[in-house]
Write a protein that holds these residues in place. Sequence first.
Motif, PDB file in Angstrom:
ATOM      1  N   GLU A   1      42.380  36.615  39.096  1.00 52.68           N
ATOM      2  CA  GLU A   1      42.584  37.811  38.264  1.00 52.68           C
ATOM      3  C   GLU A   1      41.423  38.782  38.462  1.00 52.68           C
ATOM      4  OE1 GLU A   1      42.457  36.843  34.097  1.00 52.68           O
ATOM      5  OE2 GLU A   1      40.646  35.635  34.343  1.00 52.68           O
ATOM      6  N   THR A   2      41.666  40.036  38.114  1.00 53.72           N
ATOM      7  CA  THR A   2      40.595  41.033  38.190  1.00 53.72           C
ATOM      8  C   THR A   2      39.837  40.993  36.861  1.00 53.72           C
ATOM      9  OG1 THR A   2      42.062  42.342  39.589  1.00 53.72           O
ATOM     10  CG2 THR A   2      40.061  43.430  38.831  1.00 53.72           C
ATOM     11  N   ASN A   3      38.956  39.998  36.732  1.00 53.28           N
ATOM     12  CA  ASN A   3      38.189  39.862  35.486  1.00 53.28           C
ATOM     13  C   ASN A   3      36.929  40.733  35.565  1.00 53.28           C
ATOM     14  OD1 ASN A   3      36.542  38.507  37.214  1.00 53.28           O
ATOM     15  ND2 ASN A   3      37.047  36.463  36.453  1.00 53.28           N
TER      16      ASN A   3
ATOM     17  N   ARG B   1      50.836  37.708  40.452  1.00 55.02           N
ATOM     18  CA  ARG B   1      49.468  37.850  39.932  1.00 55.02           C
ATOM     19  C   ARG B   1      48.469  38.135  41.056  1.00 55.02           C
ATOM     20  NH1 ARG B   1      47.336  34.118  35.266  1.00 55.02           N
ATOM     21  NH2 ARG B   1      45.134  34.544  35.464  1.00 55.02           N
TER      22      ARG B   1
ATOM     23  N   VAL C   1      46.137  41.590  41.973  1.00 56.56           N
ATOM     24  CA  VAL C   1      44.694  41.597  42.230  1.00 56.56           C
ATOM     25  C   VAL C   1      44.397  42.348  43.535  1.00 56.56           C
ATOM     26  CG1 VAL C   1      42.678  40.169  42.752  1.00 56.56           C
ATOM     27  CG2 VAL C   1      44.268  39.469  40.951  1.00 56.56           C
TER      28      VAL C   1
END
Length: 303
Positions: free
Chosen positions: A105-107, A131, A135
């Motif tokens: 994920e793009t955290n 998902r 990203v």
Amino acid sequence: MKKLVSAGEILVEPGPLLGPYPSGAPAIFIGQAAALGQPAGLIGAVGDDDFGRLNIERLRTLGADVSAIAVHKGHATGTAFVTYRADASRHFVFNIRNSAAGLIETNAAATKLLAGADHVHVMGSSLFSDRAIAVALSAIETVKAKGGTVSFDPNIRREIMQASGMREALDQVLAQAEIFLPSGEELFLFSSARDEKGAVEELLARGLSCIVLKKGAAGAVYHDRHGAVASSGFAVDEVDPTGAGDCFGAAFVSFWLGGAAPAEALLIANACGALAVTRKGPMEGIFPLEAVEAFIATGKNTP
Ligand code: ATP
Ligand code: MG
């Protein structure tokens, strides 16, 4: 120096006597780029297990930025098995989507890494779920918005590329790429032309800066709108071909980012691809720049 980022699967592969081997196409790519002295980091996820620690430690040792590799408790690090068939084709068995790798994920850490990035490299195999596609596309958007560049290796692995939006995502990534690095038949997945010359012309006309055709032991051919540059491969004993394309791509992109002429980038890339196949395990044939230069200077000797 420009900073290079990729996002995607981080895996381990089993070995018959030794191993496990760190793996995952974007991990191999970023590891090789870092070993050449290119600032490079990876967005991905591993489990809170020894396989995950092995990957992070290897990438860190090679000099990569591992700050955006998330560690997930309760999920195992992804795995990949490769079977080599008598006809030289390969069959892969992956456990990605249901492993920690699937939690990419793009955290906050990924956002921070991208804030310092000038270039993003996308592997087609990293588009393994909705998902993961999100990203990759958001990394491209972030880097492009500030004038950065994109490279794309289709790295088709049909065994994992089943996401419904995968085909569209492949086309979207290609449409935004400056550098395209297909191998074998991958070129023809993106063109209506049936011959190499026609496909290259069509794709360059669509806006790519350059196309680099990887040709296994025969080396590679670079194309841009000014013409072509061919570079033959290095003669080595092939022990394990997996990872050669990733190491080749990492070297080519790193030198392209540094402003090298196509012939120089191809020479280093062919050397890294050749060295990659001399070791069992996809990241075991990654060497630092000095060793790659010594290999080029001495011809057939492997470090
Ligand atoms: P991958 O298995 O990593 O997906 P690929 O199919 O993307 O590989 P290849 O064309 O197989 O890419 O290999 C990439 C580069 O590695 C080649 O262009 C060449 O420079 C080098 N290479 C691959 N195989 C050999 C070999 N047997 N001998 C020398 N060099 C090789
Ligand atoms: Mg490949």
